[in-house]
Design a protein around this motif. Structure first.
Motif, PDB file in Angstrom:
ATOM      1  N   ASN A 252       0.830  -1.207   0.000  1.00  0.00           N
ATOM      2  CA  ASN A 252       0.000   0.000   0.000  1.00  0.00           C
ATOM      3  C   ASN A 252       0.869   1.263   0.000  1.00  0.00           C
ATOM      4  N   ALA A 256       1.646   3.932  -3.054  1.00  0.00           N
ATOM      5  CA  ALA A 256       1.298   5.351  -2.872  1.00  0.00           C
ATOM      6  C   ALA A 256       2.516   6.236  -3.097  1.00  0.00           C
ATOM      7  N   PRO A 261      -0.990   7.361  -4.960  1.00  0.00           N
ATOM      8  CA  PRO A 261      -1.936   6.891  -3.939  1.00  0.00           C
ATOM      9  C   PRO A 261      -3.231   6.380  -4.581  1.00  0.00           C
ATOM     10  N   THR A 264      -3.465   2.376  -5.169  1.00  0.00           N
ATOM     11  CA  THR A 264      -3.226   1.391  -4.107  1.00  0.00           C
ATOM     12  C   THR A 264      -4.189   0.216  -4.224  1.00  0.00           C
TER      13      THR A 264
ATOM     14  N   THR B 186      -9.281  14.354  -3.610  1.00  0.00           N
ATOM     15  CA  THR B 186      -9.916  13.054  -3.752  1.00  0.00           C
ATOM     16  C   THR B 186     -10.343  12.908  -5.205  1.00  0.00           C
ATOM     17  N   LEU B 215      -5.918  11.251  -4.394  1.00  0.00           N
ATOM     18  CA  LEU B 215      -6.181  10.179  -3.433  1.00  0.00           C
ATOM     19  C   LEU B 215      -7.456   9.432  -3.807  1.00  0.00           C
ATOM     20  N   VAL B 219      -8.963   6.174   2.111  1.00  0.00           N
ATOM     21  CA  VAL B 219      -7.516   6.212   2.317  1.00  0.00           C
ATOM     22  C   VAL B 219      -7.196   5.765   3.742  1.00  0.00           C
ATOM     23  N   VAL B 222      -1.504   8.351   4.458  1.00  0.00           N
ATOM     24  CA  VAL B 222      -1.012   9.380   3.534  1.00  0.00           C
ATOM     25  C   VAL B 222       0.454   9.697   3.828  1.00  0.00           C
ATOM     26  N   THR B 241     -10.460  17.468  -0.281  1.00  0.00           N
ATOM     27  CA  THR B 241     -10.723  16.096   0.150  1.00  0.00           C
ATOM     28  C   THR B 241     -11.991  16.037   1.003  1.00  0.00           C
ATOM     29  N   ASN B 245     -10.932  11.962   4.953  1.00  0.00           N
ATOM     30  CA  ASN B 245      -9.560  12.073   4.455  1.00  0.00           C
ATOM     31  C   ASN B 245      -8.872  13.333   4.982  1.00  0.00           C
TER      32      ASN B 245
END
Lengths: 292, 413
Positions: A252, A256, A261, A264, B186, B215, B219, B222, B241, B245
């Motif tokens: 993961n 990322a 990211p 993943t 996102t 992203l 998630v 990060v 986001t 997140n």
């Protein structure tokens, strides 16, 4: 090199969470052959129980673990005894999929009703503490779950390998009729298996809650990730679960960091498919057909 | 015996009836005079968008209650009108929402309120538009909603691609001025629109855009993104986001001591859960809001922003956030448009909404020809979490506090 090492460390920390989150799922699948689709819901339920106790008594989240274990163990054992077992008796293992899925929806709706659909976090006193060495950073909130995961998974390993209950579980998983002929109360063993697995899910829930925001909707993610961990590491093997979890965590964070990211999940499922094609029993698992 | 009892009962009933007559007849007179306009629609009370959906719904309920109970309705062409809400839970699912809206159209509802999330608003708005009904919504800001030629769909926000511009403007008004930025977003249609808009605007404004990070919706970590940020050392980070997140990013930034001069998050800081969970780590973070009770907004119906806040807290228990106010304003828009039109005919009300240029307790209302909110008058304001509370800090004309700049390093909290 520094970025690589930091990413590896981050992956290990995350992997500890994945491993613990999957250990109960792996135990149930290994012993009973049931894919418990309510596993993620039990994990999230554990997080909410931990949150409730921690906030009500103003205590450290980690101190709520004994109470969470008791509550989730009871819930899991009763769930198995009075719902899953009856369903399996009447409709076989496939019916258990529907029942566990249904229960996950019920738990989800009840949590959303009582706690609201928004995300929550369990705040620990060490949430923002960290250890730094050689430019590498380890958040304590992620290190604690890793340590707890390793300890609990080792405990599960020794319980399965050395204790009477562990032997009974292994016997029941291999041949139910033979186990019964040897005097093992298989129904009791299955209920205890579900109870222990749920307690592990509850502990994982509290630890996940100290690291990540969670909401009733999080249950799906944790059920799926548990499934991936079991496929990677192998069912019926706590060591396999630990390995699978750590691998998933590293996969993961590496994806990322070095790809994006965004990919993943793509990489995770690509590896899952590859594993199913190349080594369906998982890295440390028995051959798929022999798990039952 | 039984006859006597019946007589007594009869007499008692008759007496009661006579005594009650003035009240019942007056009640009936009011009921007959007041025409009830049903406001239909779906709203996410469960599912992914439920938290904000419930806030919007609380806003709808509050102003309907105020109009019906405090004002006893309002006059439209000599007729007293009250509102009735007919909102159904769409479980944050577009498919369910479209089915519900179609059913309400079949039942004859003429005026609609919006759900929350562009993914739900867009298909439902297409249905109401096609049926010749009016929709006023505060849940969808996607460009697509306002670029399809809809004539009867109105949104409380400027379109998405422009909606994060004020954050860049706010940062550029700081001293010392930030030179570089990163954007984390996102990867969903709405956030991506916002992110594409703001990255273009950052470059346009002469700032150095160092990196953009995309992203997935769910998630768990990060740390990779944050390691990159520690290497790049941008002055500001803008997060487009979702709540969960945003919370994770802040928690991990604090845990890994990833400092920037300014951290902005579109969603998250406005919710109480976020601020409660993060404690003082939420302080100094910039967020969007369209409203604060300290703002000097007001009208002659509800009163000032503060008056609305006081009334809201009397009748509702959910925290007062800007989504609540926007929801309440949707009801106010219908009321003012119906009054201006002097009619309850949908197209007349629609035209009146198009012509609105008013001030309310929630701020100015004026729509663009495409139905989106006026980018300046209805543009989002930039707030900052200060000691656990959201304070508007930009634009200066409506600011309730000065911005804390640069933000306090994590370890100094």
């Amino acid at each position: 090199m520094h970025v690589f090492l930091q990413t590896l460390l981050d992956g290990l920390m995350l992997g500890g969470l994945y491993a613990l989150a999957a250990s109960g799922f792996s135990l149930i699948f290994g012993v009973m052959g049931i894919l418990n689709l309510a596993h993620g819901a039990f994990l999230v339920l554990g997080a909410y129980v931990g949150l409730q106790i921690s906030q009500s008594l103003s205590i450290e989240p980690i101190l709520t673990l004994p109470a969470v274990v008791v509550v989730l163990f009871a819930a899991g054992a009763l769930f198995q005894r009075y719902l899953v077992q009856l369903t399996v008796d009447r409709g076989g293992l496939v019916a258990s999929l529907l029942v566990t899925f249904g229960v996950s929806l019920i738990i989800h709706d009840l949590l959303a009703h009582f706690y609201g659909p928004g995300s929550r976090t369990i705040v620990s006193s060490y949430a923002y503490s960290r250890i730094e060495f050689g430019g590498l950073v380890i958040g304590l909130s992620r290190l604690v779950p890793l340590v707890v995961s390793i300890v609990l998974i080792l405990a599960l390993h020794f319980m399965l390998a050395r204790s009477r209950l562990g032997r009974e579980m292994r016997a029941a998983s291999q041949q139910i009729v033979a186990a019964r002929l040897c005097g093992i109360n298989v129904r009791r063993v299955f209920a205890l298996t579900f109870g222990i697995a749920s307690a592990y899910a509850g502990v994982a829930g509290v630890l996940v809650g100290t690291v990540l925001p969670f909401s009733p909707n999080s249950e799906t993610y944790w059920t799926i990730s548990a499934f991936v961990v079991v496929v990677l590491g192998g069912a019926k093997s706590p060591a396999g679960t630990l390995l699978g979890g750590l691998l998933l965590g590293i996969l993961n964070t590496m994806t990322a960091q070095f790809i994006s990211p965004l990919f993943t999940s793509t990489v995770m499922f690509l590896v899952l498919v590859l594993m199913l094609l190349v080594r369906p029993q998982g890295i440390l698992g028995h051959a798929a057909g022999a798990t039952r | 015996m039984s006859i006597r009892m019946n007589r007594r009962t009869l007499l008692a009933s008759a007496a009661g009836g006579v005594l009650a007559l003035p009240f019942t007849s007056r009640g009936r007179a009011v009921a007959q005079a007041a025409k009830t306009v049903v406001l239909g629609g779906s709203i996410p009370l469960t599912g992914a968008a439920a938290e904000t959906g419930m806030n919007v719904f609380a806003g709808y309920k509050t102003l309907v209650k105020f109009i019906n109970e405090e004002l006893k309705g309002f006059d439209v062409g000599g007729e007293r009108v009250t509102f009735e809400l007919n909102m159904i839970d769409d479980a944050s699912e577009a498919q369910r929402a479209t089915t519900l809206i179609q059913r309400q159209i079949d039942e004859g509802i003429e005026f609609f309120l919006g759900s929350f999330s562009s993914q739900i608003v867009l298909p439902t708005a297409a249905i109401t538009e096609r049926a010749g009904k009016v929709m006023v919504q505060t849940g969808g800001g996607s460009d697509q909603i306002f670029s399809q030629g809809f004539q009867s769909v109105f949104g409380m926000y400027p379109r998405a691609s422009r909606s994060v511009y004020p954050a860049v403007d706010a940062f550029l008004s700081m001293d010392p001025k930030p030179q570089s930025a990163v954007v984390i977003y996102t990867n969903d249609p709405f956030s991506r629109l916002q992110a594409d808009g703001v990255t273009a605007y950052i470059k346009e404004q002469g700032m150095n855009l160092l990196e953009t990070y995309s992203l997935p919706a769910e998630v768990t970590d990060v740390s990779g993104v944050l390691a990159s940020i520690r290497e790049l050392k941008p002055d500001v980070a803008l997060c487009v986001t979702h709540d969960q997140n945003s919370q994770l990013i802040t928690a991990q930034m604090a845990a890994t001591n990833t400092n920037v001069k300014g951290l902005f998050q579109v969603l998250g800081p406005a919710t109480e859960n976020y601020r409660k969970s993060l404690g003082n780590k939420a302080d100094d973070i910039f967020a969007v809001t369209s409203w604060s009770e300290d703002m000097k907004y007001g009208d002659d119906i509800v009163g000032t922003a503060k008056d609305f806040a006081n009334y809201y807290r009397k009748v509702e228990t959910r925290p007062l956030v800007f989504h609540v106010v926007n929801g309440a304003q949707c009801i106010m828009i219908y009321m003012r448009a119906m009054q201006a039109a002097g009619s309850l005919e949908p197209m007349a009300v629609r035209d009146a909404i198009k012509g609105l240029d008013i001030m309310t307790f929630g701020g100015p209302i004026q729509f663009m020809p495409e139905g989106d909110g006026h980018p300046v008058k209805m543009g989002l304001k930039i707030a900052q979490v200060q000691k656990g509370e959201l304070k508007v800090v930009f634009p200066k004309e409506v600011a309730a506090a000065s911005a804390i700049w640069p933000m306090t390093p994590w370890d100094a909290r």
